[in-house]
Scaffold this motif. Structure first.
Motif, PDB file in Angstrom:
ATOM      1  N   VAL A  24       2.595  27.011 -20.722  1.00 59.05           N
ATOM      2  CA  VAL A  24       3.633  26.615 -21.614  1.00 59.05           C
ATOM      3  C   VAL A  24       3.271  25.246 -22.398  1.00 59.05           C
ATOM      4  O   VAL A  24       3.574  25.020 -23.588  1.00 59.05           O
ATOM      5  CB  VAL A  24       4.999  26.337 -20.794  1.00 59.05           C
ATOM      6  N   SER A  25       2.592  24.306 -21.595  1.00 63.48           N
ATOM      7  CA  SER A  25       2.257  23.267 -22.510  1.00 63.48           C
ATOM      8  C   SER A  25       1.214  23.385 -23.660  1.00 63.48           C
ATOM      9  O   SER A  25       1.017  22.755 -24.420  1.00 63.48           O
ATOM     10  CB  SER A  25       1.464  22.183 -21.397  1.00 63.48           C
ATOM     11  N   LEU A  51       1.432  25.738 -25.637  1.00 56.69           N
ATOM     12  CA  LEU A  51       2.253  26.603 -26.638  1.00 56.69           C
ATOM     13  C   LEU A  51       2.602  25.836 -27.793  1.00 56.69           C
ATOM     14  O   LEU A  51       3.593  24.478 -27.572  1.00 56.69           O
ATOM     15  CB  LEU A  51       3.247  27.387 -25.882  1.00 56.69           C
ATOM     16  N   SER A  52       2.424  26.051 -29.027  1.00 56.19           N
ATOM     17  CA  SER A  52       2.919  25.536 -30.217  1.00 56.19           C
ATOM     18  C   SER A  52       4.194  25.643 -30.266  1.00 56.19           C
ATOM     19  O   SER A  52       4.975  26.595 -30.015  1.00 56.19           O
ATOM     20  CB  SER A  52       2.181  25.643 -31.339  1.00 56.19           C
ATOM     21  N   ARG A  53       5.077  24.563 -30.988  1.00 53.31           N
ATOM     22  CA  ARG A  53       6.475  24.422 -31.348  1.00 53.31           C
ATOM     23  C   ARG A  53       6.415  25.038 -32.772  1.00 53.31           C
ATOM     24  O   ARG A  53       5.826  24.530 -33.703  1.00 53.31           O
ATOM     25  CB  ARG A  53       7.009  23.237 -31.289  1.00 53.31           C
ATOM     26  N   ARG A  54       6.987  26.158 -32.877  1.00 52.77           N
ATOM     27  CA  ARG A  54       7.389  26.976 -34.016  1.00 52.77           C
ATOM     28  C   ARG A  54       8.485  28.192 -33.846  1.00 52.77           C
ATOM     29  O   ARG A  54       8.646  28.676 -32.667  1.00 52.77           O
ATOM     30  CB  ARG A  54       6.125  27.547 -34.795  1.00 52.77           C
ATOM     31  N   THR A  72       8.286  36.122 -29.101  1.00 49.57           N
ATOM     32  CA  THR A  72       8.960  35.312 -28.014  1.00 49.57           C
ATOM     33  C   THR A  72       8.852  36.247 -26.543  1.00 49.57           C
ATOM     34  O   THR A  72       8.718  35.503 -25.661  1.00 49.57           O
ATOM     35  CB  THR A  72      10.480  34.778 -28.229  1.00 49.57           C
ATOM     36  N   GLU A  78      11.700  26.455 -21.272  1.00 43.89           N
ATOM     37  CA  GLU A  78      10.521  25.612 -22.534  1.00 43.89           C
ATOM     38  C   GLU A  78       9.858  26.514 -23.432  1.00 43.89           C
ATOM     39  O   GLU A  78       9.850  26.116 -24.593  1.00 43.89           O
ATOM     40  CB  GLU A  78       9.552  24.843 -21.488  1.00 43.89           C
ATOM     41  N   VAL A  79       9.456  27.815 -23.225  1.00 43.48           N
ATOM     42  CA  VAL A  79       9.186  28.705 -23.914  1.00 43.48           C
ATOM     43  C   VAL A  79      10.001  29.085 -25.158  1.00 43.48           C
ATOM     44  O   VAL A  79       9.733  29.210 -26.259  1.00 43.48           O
ATOM     45  CB  VAL A  79       8.489  30.147 -23.360  1.00 43.48           C
ATOM     46  N   THR A 134      12.655  27.083 -26.151  1.00 37.55           N
ATOM     47  CA  THR A 134      12.828  25.856 -26.883  1.00 37.55           C
ATOM     48  C   THR A 134      11.605  25.845 -27.879  1.00 37.55           C
ATOM     49  O   THR A 134      11.846  25.632 -29.301  1.00 37.55           O
ATOM     50  CB  THR A 134      12.874  24.830 -26.028  1.00 37.55           C
ATOM     51  N   ARG A 135      10.529  26.251 -27.330  1.00 38.23           N
ATOM     52  CA  ARG A 135       9.077  25.756 -28.278  1.00 38.23           C
ATOM     53  C   ARG A 135       9.119  26.967 -29.385  1.00 38.23           C
ATOM     54  O   ARG A 135       8.495  27.020 -30.152  1.00 38.23           O
ATOM     55  CB  ARG A 135       8.018  25.790 -27.327  1.00 38.23           C
ATOM     56  N   SER A 136       9.942  28.034 -29.328  1.00 37.75           N
ATOM     57  CA  SER A 136      10.053  29.260 -30.091  1.00 37.75           C
ATOM     58  C   SER A 136      10.984  28.979 -31.185  1.00 37.75           C
ATOM     59  O   SER A 136      11.352  30.082 -31.824  1.00 37.75           O
ATOM     60  CB  SER A 136      10.155  30.606 -29.228  1.00 37.75           C
TER      61      SER A 136
END
Length: 191
Positions: A78-79, A81-84, A91, A143-144, A146-148
């Motif tokens: 998860v860490s 994984l980029s935020r986009r 997803t 978290e995935v 949110t980061r997605s």
């Protein structure tokens, strides 16, 4: 000071827990026996009862050990994984990679995970350990999401994890289905 809190005692206790975790992952609960754990750890048979009051206590420690390892692996994935903003399929693909490792030895680990869930019904001492592990999986899914670039209420994240668990167990029973494909389809529908 007891032997378990000395450095040597702690190393031996850790070796026993690690050996029990390996046996549990490879062969289920039936594989975790005093003699097998001691042999795998390279320690005398008496060490299993010296460091653990019962086989159930050793098994609970092994389940916790496996859960901590799985949680560390999930946090690492998860860490990175980029935020986009991601679509439902993208997803779902990330969540499948996070929650399901069904390649090679991963299939046995996947089966072992669900055996541990079911064992909680018969071994109440494992329930709290499994609840913590499930919460860590739910937190990683959150978290995935949110980061997605998506939002989901906490109770819906828990339901999402339960939906994946149900899909995987169903696929493990159905020879025509794969856990990965079944979970992916479920995730796309839910997302």
């Amino acid at each position: 000071m007891t032997a378990a809190v000395t450095p040597k005692g702690e190393r031996r206790r850790c070796a026993l827990v690690s050996a029990a975790a390996e046996l549990l992952s490879e062969g289920g609960f039936e594989a975790v026996r005093h003699r097998a754990v001691a042999r795998r750890a390279g320690l005398p048979l008496a060490s299993t009862t010296y460091y653990f009051s019962s086989l159930d206590e050793l098994i609970a420690a092994a389940v916790e050990y496996i859960g901590l390892a799985e949680a560390a692996q999930m946090r690492s994935r998860v860490s990175s994984l980029s935020r986009r903003r991601r679509g439902a399929e993208s997803t779902a693909d990330i969540l499948v990679e996070l929650l399901i490792d069904d390649t090679g030895a991963g299939t046995e680990q996947l089966i072992s995970r669900y055996e541990r869930y079911i064992a909680c019904a018969r071994q109440p001492g494992l329930r709290e350990v499994e609840r913590r592990i499930r919460q860590q999986r739910t937190d990683a899914v959150g978290e995935v999401v949110t980061r997605s670039g998506r939002f989901a209420r906490t109770e819906l994240l828990a339901a999402l994890v339960c939906a994946v668990d149900g899909a995987v167990v169903s696929a493990l029973v159905d020879e025509a289905a794969t856990p990965r494909a079944t979970a992916r389809a479920t995730l796309i529908d839910v997302i």
